[in-house]
Design a protein around this motif. Sequence first.
Motif, mmCIF file in Angstrom:
data_model
loop_
_atom_site.group_PDB
_atom_site.id
_atom_site.type_symbol
_atom_site.label_atom_id
_atom_site.label_comp_id
_atom_site.label_asym_id
_atom_site.label_seq_id
_atom_site.Cartn_x
_atom_site.Cartn_y
_atom_site.Cartn_z
ATOM 1 N N TYR A 127 0.747 4.515 12.078
ATOM 2 C CA TYR A 127 0.569 4.544 10.200
ATOM 3 C C TYR A 127 -0.947 4.888 10.656
ATOM 4 O O TYR A 127 -2.235 4.690 11.365
ATOM 5 N N ARG A 177 -0.580 14.178 9.444
ATOM 6 C CA ARG A 177 0.498 13.633 10.295
ATOM 7 C C ARG A 177 0.475 12.702 11.481
ATOM 8 O O ARG A 177 0.595 13.736 12.063
ATOM 9 N N ASP A 178 0.604 11.997 11.484
ATOM 10 C CA ASP A 178 1.121 11.468 12.734
ATOM 11 C C ASP A 178 2.218 9.748 12.595
ATOM 12 O O ASP A 178 1.776 9.538 11.162
ATOM 13 N N ALA A 234 -1.508 9.225 1.862
ATOM 14 C CA ALA A 234 -1.760 10.535 2.643
ATOM 15 C C ALA A 234 -2.347 10.894 3.660
ATOM 16 O O ALA A 234 -4.158 10.031 2.938
ATOM 17 N N ASP A 265 1.374 13.080 2.107
ATOM 18 C CA ASP A 265 1.723 11.699 1.258
ATOM 19 C C ASP A 265 3.314 11.350 2.731
ATOM 20 O O ASP A 265 4.306 11.993 2.579
ATOM 21 N N ARG A 266 2.879 10.256 3.251
ATOM 22 C CA ARG A 266 3.602 9.969 3.970
ATOM 23 C C ARG A 266 5.037 9.812 3.549
ATOM 24 O O ARG A 266 6.171 9.463 3.762
ATOM 25 N N THR A 316 3.321 4.346 -2.063
ATOM 26 C CA THR A 316 3.796 4.604 0.004
ATOM 27 C C THR A 316 2.771 4.488 0.581
ATOM 28 O O THR A 316 1.497 4.220 0.104
ATOM 29 N N ARG A 317 2.583 4.903 1.974
ATOM 30 C CA ARG A 317 1.539 4.210 2.789
ATOM 31 C C ARG A 317 0.362 5.333 2.044
ATOM 32 O O ARG A 317 -1.356 4.870 2.734
ATOM 33 N N ASP A 335 7.495 6.839 4.341
ATOM 34 C CA ASP A 335 6.591 5.302 4.259
ATOM 35 C C ASP A 335 6.720 5.123 3.144
ATOM 36 O O ASP A 335 5.195 5.874 2.361
ATOM 37 N N LEU A 367 6.965 13.455 3.505
ATOM 38 C CA LEU A 367 6.918 13.843 5.097
ATOM 39 C C LEU A 367 8.046 12.121 6.308
ATOM 40 O O LEU A 367 8.272 12.397 6.865
ATOM 41 N N PHE A 368 7.514 10.930 5.559
ATOM 42 C CA PHE A 368 8.609 9.756 6.810
ATOM 43 C C PHE A 368 9.234 8.826 6.042
ATOM 44 O O PHE A 368 9.260 8.146 6.715
#
Length: 284
Positions: free
Chosen positions: A104, A100-101, A97, A23-24, A94-95, A30, A27-28
């Motif tokens: 977006y 990872r990048d 899953a 999920d971003r 959140t945005r 985001d 991770l971010f």
Amino acid sequence: MSRTVYVNGAYVPEEEATVSVFDRGFLFADGVYEVTSVLDGKLIAFDGHADRLARSLSELDMDAPVTKEELLEIHRELVKRNDLVEGMIYLQVTRGAADRDFAYPTDATPTLVLFTQSKGLVDNPLADVGMKIISIEDQRWVRRDIKTVQLLYPSMGKMMAKAAGAHDAWMVEDGFVTEGTSNNAYIVTKSGTIVTRQLSHEILHGITRAAVLKMAAEAQMTIEERPFTIEEAQNAAEAFVTSASTFVMPVVEIDGEDIGTGKVGPIASRLREIYLDESRKEAI
Ligand code: PDD
């Protein structure tokens, strides 16, 4: 007791509520959030929170996972399922899953999580004695008007306050107070004018702030929206903060200096009373 929480369309026991490690939000950072208070089992300022959520999402090109009507329904269902009388509802979008990048993902489905926190908010003993504040440098990113979940610096600020024996910190940028770690900041001058920083990208556009300023104007109080310094605050008659979870909370000390008498001031007390009365009337 286990709560029922909402995760992506399902009401589940909190032990079973999960989101992906991809999920971003994880991770971010985001993701964006809202905190809505509940008094007498009713939602305070739901419209304002839902509208600000829509704005946060749009500023980040993120899709709204549900409509405003559905969001209201989820809030109410959580209040019901958890017998919530007083406390908060936390909501996070959140945005979603994706591998990872930094760019977006184009096809991720937003993650929507809501949970309740039962807490006595009205009978907060701090409202009688007032908060002690320290000042710290504002080291957050510059889009503070978007209510993102990147809350590490505010958490660090809270820890700095605790270490200094204070309750919270006000952040200072270019010599002027921006806001508190999780609230908007105000002073009351010796001539009775309420001063708070004007809206911009530099602060969160508090839903409580909007309501309190409207109620203060209706009560014939004078308001100036402009930046102020810590020195001006230390020489003010009163100070206070506002947020969904603390309503109007008096501040009696900044960096070891008493504000006014060092006791809770009449304007902060009056505004807390008015805010609680009006909010309860308008709660849904
Ligand atoms: N915080 N400024 C910041 C930086 C905040 O985090 C908050 C809210 C506010 C007040 O906004 P509102 O009146 O809409 O609650 C101002 C919430 C309560 C939190 O993070 O828990």
